[in-house]
Design a protein around this motif. Structure first.
Motif, PDB file in Angstrom:
ATOM      1  N   PRO A   1       8.596  -6.177   1.932  1.00  0.00           N
ATOM      2  CA  PRO A   1       8.079  -5.235   0.936  1.00  0.00           C
ATOM      3  C   PRO A   1       8.688  -3.843   1.061  1.00  0.00           C
TER       4      PRO A   1
ATOM      5  N   ALA B   1       9.545  -4.032   6.504  1.00  0.00           N
ATOM      6  CA  ALA B   1       8.981  -3.330   5.354  1.00  0.00           C
ATOM      7  C   ALA B   1       9.446  -1.887   5.391  1.00  0.00           C
TER       8      ALA B   1
ATOM      9  N   ALA C   1      -0.619   0.645   0.537  1.00  0.00           N
ATOM     10  CA  ALA C   1       0.098  -0.300  -0.322  1.00  0.00           C
ATOM     11  C   ALA C   1       0.996  -1.222   0.474  1.00  0.00           C
ATOM     12  N   ILE C   2       1.680  -0.667   1.453  1.00  0.00           N
ATOM     13  CA  ILE C   2       2.619  -1.500   2.210  1.00  0.00           C
ATOM     14  C   ILE C   2       1.879  -2.523   3.068  1.00  0.00           C
TER      15      ILE C   2
ATOM     16  N   THR D   1      -2.568  -6.469  -8.895  1.00  0.00           N
ATOM     17  CA  THR D   1      -3.439  -7.559  -9.325  1.00  0.00           C
ATOM     18  C   THR D   1      -4.575  -7.090 -10.218  1.00  0.00           C
TER      19      THR D   1
ATOM     20  N   THR E   1      11.541  -3.155  -5.146  1.00  0.00           N
ATOM     21  CA  THR E   1      10.822  -1.948  -4.723  1.00  0.00           C
ATOM     22  C   THR E   1       9.668  -1.656  -5.686  1.00  0.00           C
ATOM     23  N   LEU E   2       8.477  -1.522  -5.144  1.00  0.00           N
ATOM     24  CA  LEU E   2       7.287  -1.181  -5.925  1.00  0.00           C
ATOM     25  C   LEU E   2       6.980   0.302  -5.762  1.00  0.00           C
TER      26      LEU E   2
ATOM     27  N   TYR F   1       0.965   0.556  -7.617  1.00  0.00           N
ATOM     28  CA  TYR F   1      -0.276   0.918  -6.923  1.00  0.00           C
ATOM     29  C   TYR F   1      -0.695   2.279  -7.465  1.00  0.00           C
TER      30      TYR F   1
ATOM     31  N   GLU G   1       0.748  -5.286   0.762  1.00  0.00           N
ATOM     32  CA  GLU G   1       1.883  -6.144   0.420  1.00  0.00           C
ATOM     33  C   GLU G   1       2.256  -7.070   1.572  1.00  0.00           C
TER      34      GLU G   1
ATOM     35  N   ARG H   1      -4.485  -2.053  -7.351  1.00  0.00           N
ATOM     36  CA  ARG H   1      -3.352  -2.909  -6.978  1.00  0.00           C
ATOM     37  C   ARG H   1      -2.692  -3.528  -8.222  1.00  0.00           C
TER      38      ARG H   1
ATOM     39  N   LEU I   1       8.088   0.083  -0.667  1.00  0.00           N
ATOM     40  CA  LEU I   1       7.217   0.939  -1.482  1.00  0.00           C
ATOM     41  C   LEU I   1       7.817   2.328  -1.574  1.00  0.00           C
TER      42      LEU I   1
END
Length: 482
Positions: free
Chosen positions: A228, A194, A303-304, A279, A248-249, A259, A307, A277, A230
């Motif tokens: 993941p 990650a 966040a990571i 979601t 990449t988020l 996020y 994920e 999130r 971030l």
């Protein structure tokens, strides 16, 4: 792990001269050579490692690896010695990251704090004995801690530490990954599960030359990461990273962040914020840290881990219980009885100095003043020096310019360059760092906040006359209690 010359030929893809017996280790430092070792002659910034090859052979090295033949010494000639060093370091260590879950953290500001936060979360989730940390400040192998030498050590050091962690039963490792480490191939061959990007601001241009090349060095971490990824969506370079690297988020306060940071508020000596999130679920996180930049540091780490599958309840508890980060807005307890605050911070750029001073201003009470002791390092990007002076005069009431790590440069000349951007009405120069800190503490009164910036966790000061032991937090404590 012992290797044969046939192994090295396969790993390096070049002809390797025969030697007696197995090869047992690799290094690029001639003083670290062991009998049966391999010495890689790296061309450094100021000297060529090839000139140390005879000493390495005398110390017991069986083979030299270099970019050109070294006299009549047994030499494997490779296109890039640094890449070869990394390849061999991985092999001799037994490819340790293959058996670990490694989280890479990169960026200009906040990567050490983010690394500590991430490590604290992982330690809560998986147990301290099963977590490891490699940062600017220290190396943590399970429950054992030791000082670090540099942000990202040379490849044999990185792989050796990862091997130590694997052998000690560690399963999850946070590896603070600097642009130097990426650009100079110190982490090549590491398997990253990650990756986290904090931000990008002007720094290390003495190595990279331009912000574009600096960014591209950072980007390689995301190119190598299989899981993941971030990136800070409130940073333009982070948004570019998300656009360029699939999967990449982003995290941040900016609308559209995967996020989303919302409802940030101060609570006692800490901060509370909501993190929504992808979601749609919103978590309320309480952290014992101050400052919007620390909100981003915690949000990225949170966040990571989410994920990577961490339960939200575990994350919430871990964030609330995390310890203070060494040298990052580190509050010195000895000042409490005096009625003022002293904060030690690693801020060593104009951007970093602005961030810490803005948070420190919030801590000032009862009409108190903000007093800042700071300097600029030698052998680094000199353009930021007057910028630091300007920021300090803009945000602090009393400023003292002192010596940071001058290296080979004249400390007085560096201070003058910083002073060029400062306001002489609120700024003085005290070159001796201990004297500068003592002067600031002597000026402090109840309600004031003293910020000692630049060296943070570091325990050595690099001066033209040689290195000396110096740790800001220890010096402050000695001056207050002596």
């Amino acid at each position: 792990m012992k290797l044969q010359t046939t192994d090295l030929a396969r790993i390096l893809g070049v002809d390797v001269p025969p030697v007696e017996g197995p090869l047992v280790a690799v290094t690029n430092a001639s003083q670290d050579v062991v009998p049966g070792g391999v010495f890689v002659a790296v061309k450094g910034f100021t000297s060529d490692g090839a000139k140390y090859a005879p000493a390495a052979i005398e110390a017991g090295a069986q083979l030299i690896v270099a970019e050109e033949p070294v006299g009549d010494l047994p030499t494997a000639v490779v296109p890039n010695a640094r890449i070869a060093l990394a390849q061999l370091a991985v092999a001799f260590a037994g490819d340790p990251s293959r058996d670990l879950t490694v989280y890479g953290v990169t960026g200009t500001n906040g990567k050490t704090t983010s690394s500590y936060v991430l490590h604290a979360i992982l330690a809560t989730a998986y147990g301290a004995e099963h977590t490891g940390l490699l940062t600017t400040a220290e190396i943590v192998v399970g429950t054992q801690r030791e000082p670090a030498i540099r942000t990202t050590g040379e490849a044999p050091t990185v792989q050796g530490n990862l091997a130590r962690m694997r052998d000690a039963g560690v399963t999850h490792v946070v590896l603070e990954t600097s642009s130097h480490g990426l650009h100079l191939h110190r982490v090549l061959g590491t398997h990253y599960a990650a990756a986290l990007f904090t931000n990008l601001t002007r720094d290390h241009l003495d190595l990279h030359g331009s912000m574009e090349d600096y960014y591209l060095a950072k980007r390689t971490l995301f190119e190598r990461t299989t899981g993941p990824k971030l990136a800070n969506g409130d940073d333009e370079w982070g948004r570019r990273l998300a656009d360029e690297i699939d999967g990449t988020l982003t995290f941040g306060a900016r609308e559209g962040s995967a996020y989303r940071i919302e409802h940030v508020r101060r609570e006692g000596t800490g901060t509370v914020f909501d993190l929504t999130r992808p979601t749609g679920e919103t978590l309320t996180l309480r952290m014992p840290l101050l400052g919007d930049y620390n909100v981003h540091n915690v949000a990225g780490a949170a966040a990571i881990t989410l994920e990577m599958g961490m339960p939200p309840a575990t994350l919430i508890d871990a964030v609330a219980e995390m310890p203070q980060v060494p040298g990052r807005f580190e509050r010195i307890p000895a000042a409490v009885d005096r009625g003022f605050e002293v904060v030690v911070d690693y801020a060593h750029t104009d951007i970093g100095l602005r961030a810490v001073l803005e948070v420190a201003r919030e801590v000032v009470t009862d009409g108190g003043r903000l007093i800042c002791v700071y300097g600029a390092a030698g052998a680094r990007d000199a353009a930021k020096r007057p910028l630091m002076g300007r920021v300090a005069s803009e945000l602090a009431d009393v400023n003292i310019i002192t010596t940071d790590d001058a290296y080979h440069e004249d400390p007085a000349a560096i201070a003058d360059e910083v002073m060029a951007g400062a306001d002489p009405a609120d700024t003085t120069i005290v070159l001796d760092r201990r004297d500068a800190i003592a002067t600031a503490l002597g000026l402090a009164r109840p309600g004031d906040v003293v910020v000692v910036a630049g060296k943070g966790h570091e325990r050595v000061q690099h001066l033209p006359t040689g290195d000396v032991d110096f740790h800001d937090a220890t010096v402050v404590t000695e001056l207050l209690t002596g």
